[in-house]
Motif scaffolding. Structure first.
Motif, PDB file in Angstrom:
ATOM      1  N   LEU A  98      38.224  28.976  29.549  1.00  0.00           N
ATOM      2  CA  LEU A  98      39.017  29.411  28.397  1.00  0.00           C
ATOM      3  C   LEU A  98      40.403  29.824  28.863  1.00  0.00           C
ATOM      4  CD1 LEU A  98      39.131  30.102  25.351  1.00  0.00           C
ATOM      5  CD2 LEU A  98      38.433  32.429  25.968  1.00  0.00           C
ATOM      6  N   GLU A  99      41.406  29.177  28.299  1.00  0.00           N
ATOM      7  CA  GLU A  99      42.788  29.557  28.587  1.00  0.00           C
ATOM      8  C   GLU A  99      43.275  30.513  27.515  1.00  0.00           C
ATOM      9  OE1 GLU A  99      47.344  27.760  28.946  1.00  0.00           O
ATOM     10  OE2 GLU A  99      45.687  26.442  28.368  1.00  0.00           O
ATOM     11  N   VAL A 100      43.749  31.669  27.927  1.00  0.00           N
ATOM     12  CA  VAL A 100      44.324  32.647  26.999  1.00  0.00           C
ATOM     13  C   VAL A 100      45.831  32.435  26.969  1.00  0.00           C
ATOM     14  CG1 VAL A 100      44.700  35.083  26.497  1.00  0.00           C
ATOM     15  CG2 VAL A 100      42.477  34.311  27.362  1.00  0.00           C
ATOM     16  N   ILE A 101      46.351  32.183  25.772  1.00  0.00           N
ATOM     17  CA  ILE A 101      47.787  31.953  25.578  1.00  0.00           C
ATOM     18  C   ILE A 101      48.493  33.303  25.432  1.00  0.00           C
ATOM     19  CG2 ILE A 101      49.507  30.795  24.127  1.00  0.00           C
ATOM     20  CD1 ILE A 101      47.571  28.860  25.448  1.00  0.00           C
ATOM     21  N   ALA A 102      49.681  33.399  25.980  1.00  0.00           N
ATOM     22  CA  ALA A 102      50.433  34.663  25.955  1.00  0.00           C
ATOM     23  C   ALA A 102      51.135  34.867  24.614  1.00  0.00           C
ATOM     24  CB  ALA A 102      51.446  34.692  27.089  1.00  0.00           C
ATOM     25  N   ALA A 103      50.350  34.826  23.556  1.00  0.00           N
ATOM     26  CA  ALA A 103      50.868  35.077  22.207  1.00  0.00           C
ATOM     27  C   ALA A 103      49.744  35.699  21.397  1.00  0.00           C
ATOM     28  CB  ALA A 103      51.348  33.792  21.553  1.00  0.00           C
ATOM     29  N   GLU A 104      50.096  36.610  20.516  1.00  0.00           N
ATOM     30  CA  GLU A 104      49.089  37.323  19.735  1.00  0.00           C
ATOM     31  C   GLU A 104      48.951  36.705  18.351  1.00  0.00           C
ATOM     32  OE1 GLU A 104      48.349  41.840  18.026  1.00  0.00           O
ATOM     33  OE2 GLU A 104      49.499  41.535  19.880  1.00  0.00           O
ATOM     34  N   LEU A 105      47.714  36.503  17.934  1.00  0.00           N
ATOM     35  CA  LEU A 105      47.457  35.987  16.592  1.00  0.00           C
ATOM     36  C   LEU A 105      48.006  36.976  15.568  1.00  0.00           C
ATOM     37  CD1 LEU A 105      45.865  33.473  15.462  1.00  0.00           C
ATOM     38  CD2 LEU A 105      44.001  35.075  15.000  1.00  0.00           C
TER      39      LEU A 105
ATOM     40  N   ILE B  47      48.196  22.894  18.459  1.00  0.00           N
ATOM     41  CA  ILE B  47      48.890  24.055  17.893  1.00  0.00           C
ATOM     42  C   ILE B  47      49.107  25.113  18.977  1.00  0.00           C
ATOM     43  CG2 ILE B  47      48.651  25.985  16.264  1.00  0.00           C
ATOM     44  CD1 ILE B  47      47.048  23.985  14.471  1.00  0.00           C
ATOM     45  N   ASN B  48      48.056  25.396  19.735  1.00  0.00           N
ATOM     46  CA  ASN B  48      48.162  26.405  20.788  1.00  0.00           C
ATOM     47  C   ASN B  48      49.168  25.994  21.868  1.00  0.00           C
ATOM     48  OD1 ASN B  48      46.290  27.915  19.460  1.00  0.00           O
ATOM     49  ND2 ASN B  48      44.632  27.602  20.928  1.00  0.00           N
ATOM     50  N   THR B  49      49.156  24.715  22.219  1.00  0.00           N
ATOM     51  CA  THR B  49      50.104  24.226  23.230  1.00  0.00           C
ATOM     52  C   THR B  49      51.541  24.401  22.742  1.00  0.00           C
ATOM     53  OG1 THR B  49      48.509  22.633  24.109  1.00  0.00           O
ATOM     54  CG2 THR B  49      50.845  22.201  24.537  1.00  0.00           C
ATOM     55  N   MET B  50      51.785  24.096  21.473  1.00  0.00           N
ATOM     56  CA  MET B  50      53.127  24.226  20.922  1.00  0.00           C
ATOM     57  C   MET B  50      53.557  25.693  20.853  1.00  0.00           C
ATOM     58  SD  MET B  50      52.968  21.267  17.973  1.00  0.00           S
ATOM     59  CE  MET B  50      54.713  21.378  17.533  1.00  0.00           C
ATOM     60  N   ILE B  51      52.607  26.572  20.567  1.00  0.00           N
ATOM     61  CA  ILE B  51      52.918  28.009  20.573  1.00  0.00           C
ATOM     62  C   ILE B  51      53.272  28.462  21.985  1.00  0.00           C
ATOM     63  CG2 ILE B  51      51.915  30.316  20.291  1.00  0.00           C
ATOM     64  CD1 ILE B  51      50.316  29.190  17.920  1.00  0.00           C
ATOM     65  N   ARG B  52      52.469  28.039  22.950  1.00  0.00           N
ATOM     66  CA  ARG B  52      52.732  28.407  24.342  1.00  0.00           C
ATOM     67  C   ARG B  52      54.092  27.887  24.809  1.00  0.00           C
ATOM     68  NH1 ARG B  52      48.840  25.459  28.094  1.00  0.00           N
ATOM     69  NH2 ARG B  52      50.312  23.807  27.536  1.00  0.00           N
ATOM     70  N   ASP B  53      54.393  26.628  24.486  1.00  0.00           N
ATOM     71  CA  ASP B  53      55.668  26.040  24.903  1.00  0.00           C
ATOM     72  C   ASP B  53      56.850  26.745  24.248  1.00  0.00           C
ATOM     73  OD1 ASP B  53      54.201  24.302  26.416  1.00  0.00           O
ATOM     74  OD2 ASP B  53      54.450  22.580  25.063  1.00  0.00           O
TER      75      ASP B  53
ATOM     76  N   VAL C 147      44.946  41.375  27.045  1.00  0.00           N
ATOM     77  CA  VAL C 147      44.459  40.651  28.218  1.00  0.00           C
ATOM     78  C   VAL C 147      45.576  39.779  28.799  1.00  0.00           C
ATOM     79  CG1 VAL C 147      43.653  38.597  26.971  1.00  0.00           C
ATOM     80  CG2 VAL C 147      42.503  39.304  29.083  1.00  0.00           C
ATOM     81  N   ALA C 148      45.548  39.614  30.105  1.00  0.00           N
ATOM     82  CA  ALA C 148      46.547  38.779  30.774  1.00  0.00           C
ATOM     83  C   ALA C 148      46.344  37.320  30.400  1.00  0.00           C
ATOM     84  CB  ALA C 148      46.440  38.949  32.282  1.00  0.00           C
ATOM     85  N   ALA C 149      47.437  36.623  30.201  1.00  0.00           N
ATOM     86  CA  ALA C 149      47.348  35.188  29.941  1.00  0.00           C
ATOM     87  C   ALA C 149      46.840  34.480  31.190  1.00  0.00           C
ATOM     88  CB  ALA C 149      48.712  34.643  29.537  1.00  0.00           C
ATOM     89  N   GLY C 150      46.172  33.352  30.970  1.00  0.00           N
ATOM     90  CA  GLY C 150      45.655  32.612  32.111  1.00  0.00           C
ATOM     91  C   GLY C 150      44.320  31.977  31.817  1.00  0.00           C
ATOM     92  N   SER C 151      43.718  31.387  32.841  1.00  0.00           N
ATOM     93  CA  SER C 151      42.453  30.677  32.696  1.00  0.00           C
ATOM     94  C   SER C 151      41.292  31.560  33.143  1.00  0.00           C
ATOM     95  CB  SER C 151      42.479  29.394  33.525  1.00  0.00           C
ATOM     96  OG  SER C 151      41.272  28.687  33.384  1.00  0.00           O
ATOM     97  N   TYR C 152      40.224  31.577  32.349  1.00  0.00           N
ATOM     98  CA  TYR C 152      39.045  32.404  32.634  1.00  0.00           C
ATOM     99  C   TYR C 152      37.796  31.531  32.596  1.00  0.00           C
ATOM    100  CZ  TYR C 152      42.078  36.424  31.729  1.00  0.00           C
ATOM    101  OH  TYR C 152      43.089  37.355  31.761  1.00  0.00           O
ATOM    102  N   ASP C 153      36.984  31.652  33.635  1.00  0.00           N
ATOM    103  CA  ASP C 153      35.691  30.967  33.647  1.00  0.00           C
ATOM    104  C   ASP C 153      34.650  31.812  32.928  1.00  0.00           C
ATOM    105  OD1 ASP C 153      36.781  28.916  35.060  1.00  0.00           O
ATOM    106  OD2 ASP C 153      35.796  29.388  36.976  1.00  0.00           O
ATOM    107  N   ILE C 154      33.797  31.149  32.170  1.00  0.00           N
ATOM    108  CA  ILE C 154      32.663  31.819  31.522  1.00  0.00           C
ATOM    109  C   ILE C 154      31.414  31.041  31.916  1.00  0.00           C
ATOM    110  CG2 ILE C 154      31.624  32.516  29.330  1.00  0.00           C
ATOM    111  CD1 ILE C 154      34.483  32.399  28.130  1.00  0.00           C
ATOM    112  N   ALA C 155      30.623  31.613  32.814  1.00  0.00           N
ATOM    113  CA  ALA C 155      29.405  30.956  33.292  1.00  0.00           C
ATOM    114  C   ALA C 155      28.205  31.495  32.516  1.00  0.00           C
ATOM    115  CB  ALA C 155      29.219  31.194  34.789  1.00  0.00           C
ATOM    116  N   VAL C 156      27.359  30.602  32.042  1.00  0.00           N
ATOM    117  CA  VAL C 156      26.141  30.982  31.316  1.00  0.00           C
ATOM    118  C   VAL C 156      24.956  30.337  32.024  1.00  0.00           C
ATOM    119  CG1 VAL C 156      24.901  30.899  29.129  1.00  0.00           C
ATOM    120  CG2 VAL C 156      27.395  31.138  29.132  1.00  0.00           C
ATOM    121  N   LYS C 157      23.997  31.178  32.414  1.00  0.00           N
ATOM    122  CA  LYS C 157      22.821  30.706  33.140  1.00  0.00           C
ATOM    123  C   LYS C 157      21.551  30.997  32.351  1.00  0.00           C
ATOM    124  CE  LYS C 157      24.975  31.782  37.620  1.00  0.00           C
ATOM    125  NZ  LYS C 157      24.836  32.544  38.884  1.00  0.00           N
TER     126      LYS C 157
END
Length: 547
Positions: free
Chosen positions: A150-157, A536-542, A124-134
């Motif tokens: 949800l922000e997807v970081i451009a790194a794979e677990l 942790i995620n921020t440091m991985i992204r940076d 999946v492309a990195a970036g911000s995704y909205d998840i709406a629940v009604k």
């Protein structure tokens, strides 16, 4: 209707006010599962409510209802105070798939929750995704709506390196589902439950060569689940491994990496033989069991013959690097002699394979009887102090003071911290005895896990199992999902270590804490875990951007 976004670490009780902070955003790496909850409360009784989700991640998103399970035996009398409550009652735990035909029920003045999980694709492309629940009524009128970012970081677990087993009780499947042992339906269920285990970070599976001698009343027995057929003719044993081979094929299909062969001697000291069924002169009989002294020549000769052929099977099927053996579970110091006899019998034959046992007395290790001990989390310090390499740990019902665990009444953060503890202590593996133990203590009788969550009053609720038996397969629990998050934390820390080094990662992990993280000392605030994982995620992204 009131609605509120809360984190996966919040337990939403039906009978108390919801004070948890709003949790409206988060981040995840590719290849991991991110979960959050939508809590809701109705003023009046409402039936047939419908739930809809909208998101670009919809194909990878699931929504389940958080249901309530009863707990009678909550904890021991001398337990610590790091718990949510200490009263019997209904606790949020099983996660049921949404049933559109039945819809959702709003109970007057009761907080309930939806569990939303996103299995983030690796591509999946990195970036911000909205998840709406009604949440809507039967006429389509929207009663409540929340949007999570949800922000997807451009790194794979990275792949999990930790060795992890939660003991799989195949006899419980047969008993609950009322299906013949190793019938086709039983094999289908076995594969479903193993698949769920692997999905949640269990890369090792307890493999019942013979009926595992675990939590069995002395003199009693569990249903026979024996993968190896045995025949004795004219005093000579013959072994068939066809069923074991099918088991290996199931494990290969589902992604199991390691096979953990069941114990060759009884629990609590290796004093007796496990139940072993043998065809003798045309009769299928129990040839060995509680009545068999573990040092009897007939049994030692059987074990020797069996292990020699099993080793050949292992080599023929390219399993040499994938198997682990057990002697006896949880022996005590007074069992040293019988454990020594058992160990000295099998070690010459199994010299090329790891032997692991849950035992917490350092004397066993000092005696040289075992090279890979698995001490309990509250007894591990002598092993750490002596610099034992490749240590595992385990917890069960007895680890209820200070250390992490996952009983119903404990905060989910006490479950979640495990991954960070394993990282900090550089432990190689983790073991727990209860993936799906659906019997009363000592396997005296079967129970309904939806009604009895404490093994018939034997263990604190939440200790005996992580999954419930659904009609079509396993029903997962909050505790299983949070444990999975803990293992994902561990993998994320390992990824960050590749970029910054271990010393820097440990310093970041303990930044601002008054004491170092151990198995009994760790932050008590739920929000700390959410914020730390975001850091942790921020440091991985940076680090990815700088690279």
């Amino acid at each position: 209707m009131e609605t509120k976004l809360v984190s996966s670490l919040v337990k939403v009780f039906a009978d108390e006010e919801l004070h948890a902070p709003v949790h409206a955003s988060g981040s995840a790496l590719r290849g991991e599962t991110y979960s959050f909850q939508v809590a809701y409360r109705s003023k009046v009784h409402m039936r047939s409510l419908q739930v809809q989700a909208e998101s670009e991640l919809l194909p990878d998103l699931s929504i389940r209802t958080v249901e309530l399970s009863p707990a009678n035996f909550v904890n021991y009398a001398d337990a610590d105070e790091f718990v949510l409550r200490s009263t019997p009652g209904l606790y949020p735990d099983p996660l049921f798939p949404l049933d559109a035909a039945r819809g959702l029920t709003g109970y007057p003045h009761q907080w309930r929750a939806l569990w939303v999980a996103v299995e983030v694709p690796e591509q999946v492309a990195a970036g911000s995704y909205d998840i709406a629940v009604k949440i809507s009524d039967g006429q389509g009128n929207v009663l409540g709506e929340e949007t999570f970012k949800l922000e997807v970081i451009a790194a794979e677990l990275p792949e999990q390196r930790l060795l992890h087993t939660e003991w799989f009780h195949v006899d419980c499947l047969s008993t609950y589902y009322k299906t013949g042992v190793f019938s086709e339906r039983h094999w289908e269920l076995i594969e479903q439950y193993i698949e769920t285990a692997v999905k949640h970070g269990m890369n090792m599976i307890l493999t019942p060569l013979f009926t595992p001698p675990l939590d069995t009343e002395i003199g009693g027995e569990r249903p026979t689940v024996q993968l190896v057929d045995v025949e004795r003719k004219s005093g000579v044993y013959r072994f068939s491994f066809e069923r074991l081979k099918r088991w290996v094929e199931v494990c290969n299909r589902t992604g199991v990496k390691y096979l953990e062969f069941s114990h060759l001697f009884t629990q609590w000291g290796a004093k007796h033989a496990p139940k072993i069924m043998v065809d003798v002169d045309g009769q299928h009989i129990r040839l060995f069991g509680w009545e068999t002294d573990s040092r009897e020549p007939e049994y030692t000769a059987f074990v020797t013959a069996f292990l020699q052929e099993l080793v050949q099977f292992i080599e023929d099927n390219s399993l040499t690097d994938r198997v682990f053996f057990h002697v006896s579970d949880e022996p005590k110091p007074e069992d040293l002699d019988t454990y020594r006899a058992a160990s000295e019998l099998v070690k010459p034959i199994l010299k090329d394979f790891p032997i692991i046992d849950a035992l917490s007395d350092f004397e066993f290790y000092k005696s040289g009887l075992i090279e890979q001990p698995i001490p309990a989390s509250n007894d591990i310090q002598p092993f750490l102090d002596n610099g034992i390499e490749g240590l595992w740990t385990y917890y069960c019902c007895a680890q209820y003071k200070l250390v992490s665990n996952r009983f119903f009444h404990m905060p989910s953060s006490r479950n979640r911290v495990l991954g960070m503890q394993l990282y900090k202590l550089n432990l190689k593996g983790f073991l727990h005895w209860g993936y799906n133990f659906w019997y009363a203590q000592f396997s005296k009788y079967a129970i309904n896990p939806f009604q009895v969550t404490d093994a018939g009053g034997g263990f604190p609720a939440g200790d005996p199992f992580l999954v419930y038996p659904g009609e079509e397969g396993p029903i997962e629990s909050i505790r299983l999902e949070v444990l999975t998050e803990a293992l994902q934390d561990l993998r994320a820390l390992e990824l960050l270590e590749r970029k910054l080094g271990r010393e820097a990662v440990v310093a970041m992990l303990e930044e601002g804490l008054e004491e170092e993280i151990t198995l009994s000392v760790y932050p008590r605030e739920t929000e700390w875990y959410i914020q730390k994982r975001e850091q942790i995620n921020t440091m991985i992204r940076d680090s990815m951007m700088n690279a």
